[in-house]
Design a protein around this motif. Structure first.
Motif, PDB file in Angstrom:
ATOM      1  N   ALA A  40       0.763  -1.348   0.126  1.00  0.00           N
ATOM      2  CA  ALA A  40       0.027  -0.110  -0.106  1.00  0.00           C
ATOM      3  C   ALA A  40       0.772   1.268   0.013  1.00  0.00           C
ATOM      4  O   ALA A  40       0.656   2.192   0.819  1.00  0.00           O
ATOM      5  N   TYR A  41       1.847   1.209  -0.880  1.00  0.00           N
ATOM      6  CA  TYR A  41       2.715   2.528  -0.910  1.00  0.00           C
ATOM      7  C   TYR A  41       3.328   2.538  -2.349  1.00  0.00           C
ATOM      8  O   TYR A  41       3.822   1.404  -2.978  1.00  0.00           O
ATOM      9  N   ARG A  42       3.287   3.450  -3.062  1.00  0.00           N
ATOM     10  CA  ARG A  42       4.104   4.044  -4.380  1.00  0.00           C
ATOM     11  C   ARG A  42       5.317   3.573  -4.454  1.00  0.00           C
ATOM     12  O   ARG A  42       6.222   4.604  -3.759  1.00  0.00           O
ATOM     13  N   LEU A  43       6.106   2.683  -5.318  1.00  0.00           N
ATOM     14  CA  LEU A  43       7.544   2.623  -5.328  1.00  0.00           C
ATOM     15  C   LEU A  43       8.087   3.729  -6.556  1.00  0.00           C
ATOM     16  O   LEU A  43       9.129   4.119  -6.367  1.00  0.00           O
ATOM     17  N   ARG A  44       7.169   4.056  -7.407  1.00  0.00           N
ATOM     18  CA  ARG A  44       7.439   4.779  -8.568  1.00  0.00           C
ATOM     19  C   ARG A  44       7.461   6.443  -8.396  1.00  0.00           C
ATOM     20  O   ARG A  44       6.719   7.096  -8.604  1.00  0.00           O
ATOM     21  N   GLN A  45       8.219   6.810  -7.290  1.00  0.00           N
ATOM     22  CA  GLN A  45       8.168   8.171  -6.589  1.00  0.00           C
ATOM     23  C   GLN A  45       9.654   8.298  -6.028  1.00  0.00           C
ATOM     24  O   GLN A  45      10.353   7.449  -5.848  1.00  0.00           O
ATOM     25  N   SER A  46       9.715   9.484  -5.335  1.00  0.00           N
ATOM     26  CA  SER A  46      11.056   9.718  -4.646  1.00  0.00           C
ATOM     27  C   SER A  46      10.820   9.409  -3.185  1.00  0.00           C
ATOM     28  O   SER A  46       9.535   9.622  -2.680  1.00  0.00           O
ATOM     29  N   ALA A  96      11.189   1.104  14.108  1.00  0.00           N
ATOM     30  CA  ALA A  96      10.435   1.105  12.984  1.00  0.00           C
ATOM     31  C   ALA A  96      11.383   1.488  11.704  1.00  0.00           C
ATOM     32  O   ALA A  96      12.074   2.453  12.050  1.00  0.00           O
ATOM     33  N   TRP A  97      10.882   0.944  10.490  1.00  0.00           N
ATOM     34  CA  TRP A  97      11.575   1.427   9.332  1.00  0.00           C
ATOM     35  C   TRP A  97      10.457   2.354   8.798  1.00  0.00           C
ATOM     36  O   TRP A  97       9.215   2.111   8.687  1.00  0.00           O
ATOM     37  N   VAL A  98      10.975   3.530   8.188  1.00  0.00           N
ATOM     38  CA  VAL A  98      10.044   4.495   7.692  1.00  0.00           C
ATOM     39  C   VAL A  98      10.505   4.964   6.032  1.00  0.00           C
ATOM     40  O   VAL A  98      11.577   4.849   6.070  1.00  0.00           O
ATOM     41  N   TRP A  99       9.553   4.949   5.290  1.00  0.00           N
ATOM     42  CA  TRP A  99       9.910   5.847   4.138  1.00  0.00           C
ATOM     43  C   TRP A  99       8.664   6.858   3.856  1.00  0.00           C
ATOM     44  O   TRP A  99       7.619   6.805   3.969  1.00  0.00           O
ATOM     45  N   LEU A 100       9.322   8.219   3.629  1.00  0.00           N
ATOM     46  CA  LEU A 100       8.462   9.183   3.545  1.00  0.00           C
ATOM     47  C   LEU A 100       8.537   9.713   2.086  1.00  0.00           C
ATOM     48  O   LEU A 100       9.625   9.751   1.263  1.00  0.00           O
ATOM     49  N   PRO A 101       7.371   9.892   1.295  1.00  0.00           N
ATOM     50  CA  PRO A 101       7.210  10.054  -0.178  1.00  0.00           C
ATOM     51  C   PRO A 101       7.593  11.475  -0.422  1.00  0.00           C
ATOM     52  O   PRO A 101       6.575  12.396  -0.467  1.00  0.00           O
ATOM     53  N   GLY A 121       5.674  13.543   8.208  1.00  0.00           N
ATOM     54  CA  GLY A 121       4.714  13.555   6.863  1.00  0.00           C
ATOM     55  C   GLY A 121       4.109  14.724   6.591  1.00  0.00           C
ATOM     56  O   GLY A 121       4.132  15.346   5.721  1.00  0.00           O
ATOM     57  N   GLN A 122       3.375  15.189   7.706  1.00  0.00           N
ATOM     58  CA  GLN A 122       2.637  16.212   7.275  1.00  0.00           C
ATOM     59  C   GLN A 122       3.409  17.680   7.540  1.00  0.00           C
ATOM     60  O   GLN A 122       3.173  18.488   6.685  1.00  0.00           O
ATOM     61  N   ALA A 123       4.469  17.572   8.160  1.00  0.00           N
ATOM     62  CA  ALA A 123       5.282  19.095   8.153  1.00  0.00           C
ATOM     63  C   ALA A 123       6.087  19.028   6.948  1.00  0.00           C
ATOM     64  O   ALA A 123       6.124  20.181   6.406  1.00  0.00           O
ATOM     65  N   LEU A 124       6.337  17.857   6.317  1.00  0.00           N
ATOM     66  CA  LEU A 124       6.975  17.880   4.919  1.00  0.00           C
ATOM     67  C   LEU A 124       6.028  18.282   3.666  1.00  0.00           C
ATOM     68  O   LEU A 124       6.736  18.562   2.675  1.00  0.00           O
ATOM     69  N   GLY A 125       4.600  18.168   4.035  1.00  0.00           N
ATOM     70  CA  GLY A 125       3.793  18.341   2.977  1.00  0.00           C
ATOM     71  C   GLY A 125       3.660  17.124   2.178  1.00  0.00           C
ATOM     72  O   GLY A 125       3.318  17.363   0.641  1.00  0.00           O
ATOM     73  N   CYS A 126       3.903  15.798   2.633  1.00  0.00           N
ATOM     74  CA  CYS A 126       3.836  14.722   1.664  1.00  0.00           C
ATOM     75  C   CYS A 126       2.214  14.634   1.272  1.00  0.00           C
ATOM     76  O   CYS A 126       1.379  14.813   2.300  1.00  0.00           O
ATOM     77  N   ASP A 127       2.124  14.332   0.058  1.00  0.00           N
ATOM     78  CA  ASP A 127       0.853  14.083  -0.456  1.00  0.00           C
ATOM     79  C   ASP A 127       0.218  12.803  -0.038  1.00  0.00           C
ATOM     80  O   ASP A 127      -1.160  12.314  -0.085  1.00  0.00           O
ATOM     81  N   GLU A 128       1.221  11.854   0.349  1.00  0.00           N
ATOM     82  CA  GLU A 128       0.691  10.683   0.769  1.00  0.00           C
ATOM     83  C   GLU A 128       1.188  10.221   2.037  1.00  0.00           C
ATOM     84  O   GLU A 128       2.081  10.773   2.559  1.00  0.00           O
TER      85      GLU A 128
END
Length: 414
Positions: A189-195, A241-246, A222-229
């Protein structure tokens, strides 16, 4: 037992017996009302809901008819089953609790209507009503407590299972093998074709809510960085925990990370560099893991934020801290002794070498007079016992290790 009490008991029992003949009608009435008022409960589980309502009504009416002690009430099996079904369907517990309140109101209304049909002009009618309300409310409180516990246990089990599956999927994705991107995106449930920017977040606090705080930290970041997802959050253990921020933002240099970190000083974070697509997803994670290794090696002296970009040169030293400590001592001499004076000299020496041996640039960065910067560099060389430019690359690396690993590589002052 007084005459009034005996009379009340008989009337209560009579209400229970009369309504027992109307269980089907009462069940349908309450179910229709609940489904109409609570949209969350309009699901495939209506059959279980029906059984739950009916069994709750039957046990409540039996309690009235037999005047049993409501404080010993037990939740019906179907009520527990329904709570578990809602948990597995991710229905919020508030919907379950509200269903009991709605059902209680309608049930009591029918009981009171039955009392009024046979009402006399004495005060017994009031006492009958009060006893019914007390009996039903006490029973409901007991049942709600039990079904809510069943709900929470089932929900916790589901979340634990879901977390284990997600962790397994992500571990597979991190292996350097070809991957079906479309299938992987659906699975996690996470997009891989992005930064992405990967991070490791953890807490040294042994509190039971560590993962809750780590998830809150990740969401806030994520909210502070303005992530769209939503960021991808994978629990590796109970406090890490491991985390990936879009995002394509260089997280290590972003002011947002510092601000979010200040809000919870019990959370530490190691940060990779931005990457794109699957390769970037993997590389940024490896970098975050490497930075986390440096932070762990530093022990109690670790920084709250450890960027891979800053510690990459010393990450390999952490594989053998005994050898690293000996090498730092050999490279820096007495400058590796852990004193406050040496700490200031090491900082001056580090900036001096970073700025290409410029006294002017060193003074500007450390907000010193140029002569003071020059004097401190000479002092650092005297303590080391040789010029800073001798084996310059080793000296820079050793000073960087002292900056991030502190007491883990420094020699205690005698």
């Amino acid at each position: 037992m007084s005459e009034d009490a005996a009379g009340v008991g008989r009337r209560v029992a009579a209400v229970g017996e009369k309504l027992a003949d109307r269980v089907d009608d009462l069940t349908d009435d309450i179910q229709e009302l609940i489904i109409d008022l609570i949209p969350h409960l309009r699901s495939d589980a209506t059959r279980i809901l029906h059984h739950s309502i009916r069994e709750n009504i039957e046990t409540a009416l039996h309690g009235l008819a037999t005047l049993e002690d409501s404080t010993e009430a037990t939740a019906p099996a179907s009520a527990v089953e329904y709570a578990q079904a809602l948990a597995l369907a991710d229905v919020p517990p508030t919907a379950l609790i509200r269903a009991y309140r709605v059902g209680q109101t309608r049930f009591l209304r029918r009981c009171i209507e039955e009392v009024l049909e046979t009402a006399s002009n004495d005060h017994v009618d009031v006492l009958v009503t009060l006893q019914i309300v007390e009996s039903v409310s006490t029973r409901l409180d007991r049942v709600v407590e039990q079904v809510y516990t069943a709900y929470e246990e089932a929900r916790e089990l589901k979340l634990r299972d879901r977390s284990a599956v997600l962790t397994g999927r992500v571990r597979d994705l991190l292996r350097d093998k070809p991957v079906d991107i479309d299938a992987a995106e659906v699975a996690i449930a996470y997009r891989l074709r992005q930064s992405h920017v990967a991070a490791v977040v953890w807490s040294d606090d042994a509190a039971l809510d560590a993962l809750v705080r780590l998830r809150r930290f990740t969401t806030s970041l994520g909210q502070a960085l303005g992530c769209d997802e939503q960021p991808l959050f994978v629990a590796a253990d109970e406090r890490l925990a491991w985390v990936w921020l879009p995002t394509r933002v260089d997280l290590a240099r972003s002011p947002e990370l510092g601000e979010v970190a200040k809000a919870d000083l019990t959370v530490a974070v190691a940060v990779g560099e931005p990457g794109r697509d699957v390769d970037g997803f993997r590389r940024s994670h490896r970098q975050a893991i490497s930075a986390h290794g440096v932070a762990v090696s530093a022990g109690v002296d670790r920084a709250q934020i450890t960027p891979f970009a800053d510690v990459a040169p010393i990450a390999t030293l952490c594989a053998d801290m005994v050898s690293a400590r000996a090498w730092v001592r050999e490279t820096l001499g007495a400058l590796a002794v852990d004193t406050s004076r040496n700490a200031g000299l090491r900082e001056t020496a580090r900036v001096f070498l970073e700025t290409g041996g410029s006294y002017t640039a060193t003074a500007e960065q450390l907000i010193l007079h140029r002569n003071t910067a020059q004097y401190r560099v000479r002092q650092a060389e005297e303590v080391r016992g040789r010029p800073l430019r001798e084996r310059r690359l080793d000296v820079e690396l050793a000073l960087l290790a002292c900056q991030w690993l502190k007491g883990a590589v420094l020699e205690p002052a005698s």
